[in-house]
Write a protein that holds these residues in place. Structure first.
Motif, mmCIF file in Angstrom:
data_model
loop_
_atom_site.group_PDB
_atom_site.id
_atom_site.type_symbol
_atom_site.label_atom_id
_atom_site.label_comp_id
_atom_site.label_asym_id
_atom_site.label_seq_id
_atom_site.Cartn_x
_atom_site.Cartn_y
_atom_site.Cartn_z
ATOM 1 N N PHE A 36 64.919 -14.011 9.436
ATOM 2 C CA PHE A 36 65.082 -15.432 9.156
ATOM 3 C C PHE A 36 66.543 -15.792 9.411
ATOM 4 O O PHE A 36 67.445 -15.066 8.991
ATOM 5 C CB PHE A 36 64.722 -15.751 7.701
ATOM 6 N N VAL A 37 66.779 -16.892 10.101
ATOM 7 C CA VAL A 37 68.143 -17.347 10.352
ATOM 8 C C VAL A 37 68.593 -18.093 9.103
ATOM 9 O O VAL A 37 68.088 -19.179 8.805
ATOM 10 C CB VAL A 37 68.219 -18.239 11.608
ATOM 11 N N VAL A 68 70.765 -22.072 19.065
ATOM 12 C CA VAL A 68 72.145 -21.998 18.574
ATOM 13 C C VAL A 68 72.595 -23.376 18.095
ATOM 14 O O VAL A 68 73.220 -23.510 17.033
ATOM 15 C CB VAL A 68 73.092 -21.440 19.658
ATOM 16 N N ALA A 69 72.259 -24.423 18.837
ATOM 17 C CA ALA A 69 72.646 -25.788 18.464
ATOM 18 C C ALA A 69 71.997 -26.193 17.135
ATOM 19 O O ALA A 69 72.655 -26.812 16.284
ATOM 20 C CB ALA A 69 72.270 -26.774 19.561
ATOM 21 N N ALA A 74 73.033 -27.050 11.330
ATOM 22 C CA ALA A 74 72.752 -26.741 9.925
ATOM 23 C C ALA A 74 73.995 -26.166 9.250
ATOM 24 O O ALA A 74 74.322 -26.530 8.120
ATOM 25 C CB ALA A 74 71.584 -25.763 9.823
ATOM 26 N N TYR A 75 74.691 -25.284 9.931
ATOM 27 C CA TYR A 75 75.913 -24.686 9.367
ATOM 28 C C TYR A 75 76.996 -25.738 9.182
ATOM 29 O O TYR A 75 77.679 -25.764 8.165
ATOM 30 C CB TYR A 75 76.424 -23.574 10.271
ATOM 31 N N ALA A 76 77.178 -26.593 10.169
ATOM 32 C CA ALA A 76 78.243 -27.604 10.114
ATOM 33 C C ALA A 76 78.050 -28.536 8.924
ATOM 34 O O ALA A 76 79.035 -28.974 8.319
ATOM 35 C CB ALA A 76 78.290 -28.395 11.413
ATOM 36 N N SER A 77 76.804 -28.824 8.571
ATOM 37 C CA SER A 77 76.546 -29.703 7.432
ATOM 38 C C SER A 77 77.017 -29.082 6.123
ATOM 39 O O SER A 77 77.191 -29.781 5.136
ATOM 40 C CB SER A 77 75.062 -30.068 7.350
ATOM 41 N N ARG A 78 77.239 -27.776 6.141
ATOM 42 C CA ARG A 78 77.726 -27.058 4.960
ATOM 43 C C ARG A 78 79.192 -26.638 5.113
ATOM 44 O O ARG A 78 79.712 -25.895 4.289
ATOM 45 C CB ARG A 78 76.887 -25.806 4.730
ATOM 46 N N GLY A 79 79.811 -27.053 6.204
ATOM 47 C CA GLY A 79 81.196 -26.675 6.442
ATOM 48 C C GLY A 79 81.351 -25.247 6.910
ATOM 49 O O GLY A 79 82.432 -24.658 6.800
ATOM 50 N N LEU A 80 80.289 -24.667 7.467
ATOM 51 C CA LEU A 80 80.308 -23.286 7.953
ATOM 52 C C LEU A 80 80.290 -23.264 9.471
ATOM 53 O O LEU A 80 79.971 -24.264 10.108
ATOM 54 C CB LEU A 80 79.082 -22.528 7.421
ATOM 55 N N SER A 82 79.515 -20.297 12.955
ATOM 56 C CA SER A 82 79.074 -18.976 13.365
ATOM 57 C C SER A 82 79.287 -18.825 14.860
ATOM 58 O O SER A 82 79.034 -19.759 15.620
ATOM 59 C CB SER A 82 77.596 -18.765 13.052
ATOM 60 N N ALA A 83 79.749 -17.674 15.255
ATOM 61 C CA ALA A 83 79.893 -17.375 16.675
ATOM 62 C C ALA A 83 78.759 -16.477 17.164
ATOM 63 O O ALA A 83 78.746 -16.065 18.313
ATOM 64 C CB ALA A 83 81.238 -16.702 16.925
ATOM 65 N N ASP A 84 77.805 -16.189 16.278
ATOM 66 C CA ASP A 84 76.703 -15.297 16.642
ATOM 67 C C ASP A 84 75.752 -15.977 17.614
ATOM 68 O O ASP A 84 75.271 -17.077 17.355
ATOM 69 C CB ASP A 84 75.920 -14.869 15.409
ATOM 70 N N PRO A 85 75.450 -15.315 18.721
ATOM 71 C CA PRO A 85 74.471 -15.876 19.663
ATOM 72 C C PRO A 85 73.045 -15.648 19.154
ATOM 73 O O PRO A 85 72.802 -14.811 18.291
ATOM 74 C CB PRO A 85 74.720 -15.074 20.943
ATOM 75 N N ILE A 86 72.124 -16.421 19.678
ATOM 76 C CA ILE A 86 70.696 -16.219 19.433
ATOM 77 C C ILE A 86 70.052 -16.036 20.805
ATOM 78 O O ILE A 86 70.197 -16.878 21.683
ATOM 79 C CB ILE A 86 70.063 -17.415 18.702
ATOM 80 N N PHE A 87 69.353 -14.926 20.958
ATOM 81 C CA PHE A 87 68.741 -14.602 22.243
ATOM 82 C C PHE A 87 67.219 -14.683 22.160
ATOM 83 O O PHE A 87 66.626 -14.341 21.143
ATOM 84 C CB PHE A 87 69.139 -13.190 22.684
#
Length: 100
Positions: A36-37, A68-69, A74-80, A82-87
């Motif tokens: 789960f992401v 990734v977008a 979702a992360y940006a809405s929490r002020g977070l 991530s540089a992790d890619p999703i393949f």
């Protein structure tokens, strides 16, 4: 679209029925294990889950920029961030189709 596969090329493919358990989620992604992401709990204003093949990074699958977008929004809405890619393909489950 309550549950769908989002392919690496950005195409959304609706599923006839939502996976009811982890085995069915694995089957939908054609993999042996899922992850789960974390942090993705909304999609287009609806409660949601994003699920990936747990080995997506090791299988040399194409980068999924659409997934990734979604994750980064979702992360940006929490002020977070991530540089992790999703393949590869991801499974998006919304509303009552989410796994419990």
């Amino acid at each position: 679209m309550p549950c769908f596969i989002l392919s690496a090329d950005g195409e959304r493919t609706a599923l006839a029925s939502a996976p009811r358990d982890l085995d069915e989620a694995c089957s939908a992604l054609n993999c042996s294990g899922i992850e789960f992401v974390s942090g993705v709990d909304q999609f287009e204003g609806t409660p949601a889950q994003m699920i990936v093949d747990e080995d997506h990074a090791g299988k040399k699958l194409p980068l999924n920029t659409a997934a990734v977008a979604i994750r980064d929004t979702a992360y940006a809405s929490r002020g977070l961030s991530s540089a992790d890619p999703i393949f590869g393909a991801v499974l998006i489950l919304t509303g009552s189709d989410r796994l419990r």
